[in-house]
Write a protein that holds these residues in place. Sequence first.
Motif, PDB file in Angstrom:
ATOM      1  N   ILE A 216       5.218   3.826   2.922  1.00 29.55           N
ATOM      2  CA  ILE A 216       6.454   4.607   3.075  1.00 29.55           C
ATOM      3  C   ILE A 216       7.669   3.787   2.642  1.00 29.55           C
ATOM      4  N   ILE A 219       8.069   3.712  -1.097  1.00 33.26           N
ATOM      5  CA  ILE A 219       8.604   4.954  -1.658  1.00 33.26           C
ATOM      6  C   ILE A 219      10.118   4.992  -1.468  1.00 33.26           C
ATOM      7  N   LEU A 220      10.573   4.625  -0.281  1.00 36.55           N
ATOM      8  CA  LEU A 220      12.012   4.638  -0.013  1.00 36.55           C
ATOM      9  C   LEU A 220      12.751   3.695  -0.961  1.00 36.55           C
ATOM     10  N   LEU A 413       0.947   9.406  13.555  1.00 33.47           N
ATOM     11  CA  LEU A 413       1.843   9.892  12.498  1.00 33.47           C
ATOM     12  C   LEU A 413       3.299   9.548  12.819  1.00 33.47           C
ATOM     13  N   TYR A 414       3.653   9.627  14.098  1.00 36.55           N
ATOM     14  CA  TYR A 414       5.018   9.242  14.461  1.00 36.55           C
ATOM     15  C   TYR A 414       5.193   7.742  14.233  1.00 36.55           C
ATOM     16  N   ALA A 417       6.089   7.006  10.607  1.00 35.51           N
ATOM     17  CA  ALA A 417       7.509   7.195  10.307  1.00 35.51           C
ATOM     18  C   ALA A 417       8.326   6.034  10.854  1.00 35.51           C
ATOM     19  N   GLY A 420       7.703   3.018   8.762  1.00 35.11           N
ATOM     20  CA  GLY A 420       8.333   3.209   7.463  1.00 35.11           C
ATOM     21  C   GLY A 420       9.797   2.795   7.526  1.00 35.11           C
ATOM     22  N   LEU A 421      10.464   3.235   8.587  1.00 34.00           N
ATOM     23  CA  LEU A 421      11.879   2.897   8.783  1.00 34.00           C
ATOM     24  C   LEU A 421      12.037   1.383   8.950  1.00 34.00           C
ATOM     25  N   TYR A 424      11.396  -0.431   5.657  1.00 33.64           N
ATOM     26  CA  TYR A 424      12.511  -0.291   4.718  1.00 33.64           C
ATOM     27  C   TYR A 424      13.675  -1.178   5.145  1.00 33.64           C
ATOM     28  N   LEU A 426      13.527  -3.919   6.892  1.00 30.95           N
ATOM     29  CA  LEU A 426      13.173  -5.321   6.643  1.00 30.95           C
ATOM     30  C   LEU A 426      13.294  -5.652   5.157  1.00 30.95           C
ATOM     31  N   LYS A 428      15.376  -4.309   3.102  1.00 31.84           N
ATOM     32  CA  LYS A 428      16.810  -4.445   2.816  1.00 31.84           C
ATOM     33  C   LYS A 428      17.334  -5.796   3.285  1.00 31.84           C
ATOM     34  N   LEU A 429      16.709  -6.339   4.329  1.00 27.94           N
ATOM     35  CA  LEU A 429      17.134  -7.645   4.840  1.00 27.94           C
ATOM     36  C   LEU A 429      16.411  -8.786   4.136  1.00 27.94           C
TER      37      LEU A 429
END
Lengths: 500, 153
Positions: A216, A219-220, A413-414, A417, A420-421, A424, A426, A428-429
Motif C-alpha cells: 500500500i 502505491i501511495l 484488513l483494517y 490500511a 499502509g498509512l 507511507y 515512514l 516520507k520520513l
Amino acid sequence: MDLLNNLVLGFATAASPYNLLFCFIGVILGTLIGVLPGIGATATIAMLLPITFQLEPVSSLIMLAGIYYGAQYGGSTTAILINMPGESSSAVTAIDGYQMARKGRAGAALSIAAIGSFFAGTVSTILVAVFAPPLTAVALRFGSPEYFSLMIVGLVSSVALAHGSVVKALGMVVLGLLLGLVGTDIYTGTPRFNLGILELSDGLNFVALAVGVFGIAEILRNLENEHDRDVMIKKVTNLWPTRQDWKEMTAPILRGTVIGSALGILPGGGAILASFASYTVEKRISKTPGEFGKGAVAGVAGPESANNAGAQTSFIPMLTLGIPANPVMALMIGAMIIQGIVPGPNVATEQPALFWGIIASMWIGNLMLILLNLPLIGLWVKLLTIPYYMLFPAIIAFCSIGVYSVNSNVFDLYAVAFFGLIGYGLAKLRCEPAPLLLGFVLGPLLEEHLRRAMIMSRGDPMTFLNRPISLGLLLLAAAVLVVVLLPSIRKKRDEVFVED
Amino acid sequence: MKDLSFSLRDLICGVLFIFIGLFFAIQAYGLELGTALRMGPGYFPFVLAGTLILLGIIVIIQGTQLQHEPMGPIAWRGLLFILPAPILFGLTVRGLGFVPSLFLTGLVAAFASTKMRPGTALLLVGGLTLFSVIVFSYALGLPFRRFGPWLGQ
C-alpha cells in the motif's frame, strides 16, 4: 553419494507436474512484476503470500521462490530497454545495458543478461546443494547464545544495507522488534501491548504488516506525482551475441558468479550489494575502463550474473538457519511458519522433499526463465505501455482478497490500511521498511533465545562472549556497525545508493 | 549556535521514535520486568523501548547538522481513496458478499488517480471483479459467499 540422492529426490519433487506448474506460474508472475515498474518483488510476494496458503507447502514455496528470481530477470529487461530498473538490484545493469540498447544492440544485451543469469543460477544452485547440508549440521549444534548473536548479525547487516541514515535504520529495526512482541508473552502467557484488542492477542498479522508497509505504501508513493511514461522502444532484433561478445562476457560472468554467491550468503547481503560490487570490480580490472557507461559488455554480464547468484545463495541462511537474509526471505519464513513448518536446521532432515525440492526448483525455474523470456520479449515490451493508473486498483483488490483469505478475519484488513498509512509516513520520513520487517520477524525469536540463554548461564551475560561462535558473530556485527558509521565509508555508501 | 535549525523531517521522525518508545516503555513497565536471570514479559521490550527513545533523540540532534531537503508532495488524494479501500472490503465482504464488495473496493481505489475517468473505471473494475471471481472463487475455491445476506440471499 548423499548429495546425488538428495538431488534426485529434489528433482523428483520439483519436476512433478503440479510443482512444475506452480514454478511456471511463479516465474511468469515474477517476470511480469519485474517488468512493470512501480511494483516491487517484496510487495508482490507479500500480496500473493496468502493465496499460496491454499497450496501444498512445497508448491507454495517453489512458487514464491519463482517470483523472486523471475523478478530479477524482468527487472533487467526494463533496465536495458528503457533505462528503468524494475528492481533495485538491476539498477547497475541499466548503466551499460541501456547504452547497448541505444546502439541498436538491445537483443544482444538481453541475451548476455539472460545467459549470465542462467550460468550464475546453475552454479549457485549447486553451491546451495553442496553447502547447505554441512551448514545445517553446524547449525544443529547452535545453542541459544549462537542464535541470538546470529540474529544480531542479520539485523545489523540490514541496517548497513538500508538507504540513508544509519540511526533511522536502527530505529526501524528496534521498532520492528517491538511490533513483533505485541501479543502474548510465550513464557508466562501474559498479554502485552495489545491495547485490550482481542484480535491482537496472537500478535500483529505478519501478512497485513508486510502488505501495508510494502504494497500500500508503495502505491501511495507512486501516486504522489503521476506522470506519463515515455516509452520509446525499438524493435528488438538479433538476440544472439556475436563472437566478440562471447569473448568479452565469459570472464565477467565467472567473476560475477563468484562475487554474487559469496555476498548472497551474508545475512542482509543478497542481490543488490552483489551487482554493485561486481560492476566496481569489472570496471577496475578492465583494460578499457572508458568503455563503461558507454555500453560495455562486461558491465552487463558481470552484475547480472552477480545479482542472480546472490539471489540464489541468499536461500542458504534461510534454509539452514531459518534466518532471513533480506525482506523476501523474511516473507518466505513467514510463509513457512503459516504452513506449519518451523524454519531452521531441522527442515533439511524432517522435510527433505521440501528442502531439496526448493533447491532443485531454483535450477528448473532458471531454465524456464531463459527459455521463456527471450522468445517472449515482445510481449513483455508491450506490457510496459500499460499506464500505472490501470494497474493499482487491481493491486489493491488482490491485496484485500489475499489478506482476508489468510484467517477470514476482517480485522486484518483494517490493519492493512493502518500499516499502509504508517508505511507511507515512514517513507516520507526517509525510514526504510526492510529493517522493520526483518525486526518484526525476528523479534519473538530474539527475545526467546535471549531469555533462554540468560537462564542457562544463570544470568551471566558473558555467555555470549565465552562461546567462540557467538563471540565471532558478535564481533562481525560490531565490525559491520563500525564500518557503516565510519565517515569515509558512509560517503561511499551514499554514492552507491544514489543510483536509485 | 546561531545557525542552528531543525530539519522538519528529522524532528518529526525523532519525536515519533520517542513517542512510540515512551508508549512501549510505559506499557512494559506495567508488566513484570523480572531480573536479567529470569526476564519477565516486560524486560526485553523495556530495553528496546529505551533504545528507541535514545535513537529518537540522536535523530533530532543529527537533524540540526544536515542540509535540509523539502518533504516533497504528499499523496492526499491517494491517502483519501486508497486507505479506505481495504477497510470498505472488510466492512462489506460478509454482508454484501464477495462480488459486490470487491467491485466497490476496486471502484473506490480506482479514483485515487486523477487520470481515471468514470467510464474507464467501471469497465476496468468490472473486468477485475470478473477475473477475481473466476480465479479466487471458482478456480482456487476460496470459501467466500459470492452474494451476502444484505442482498436478501
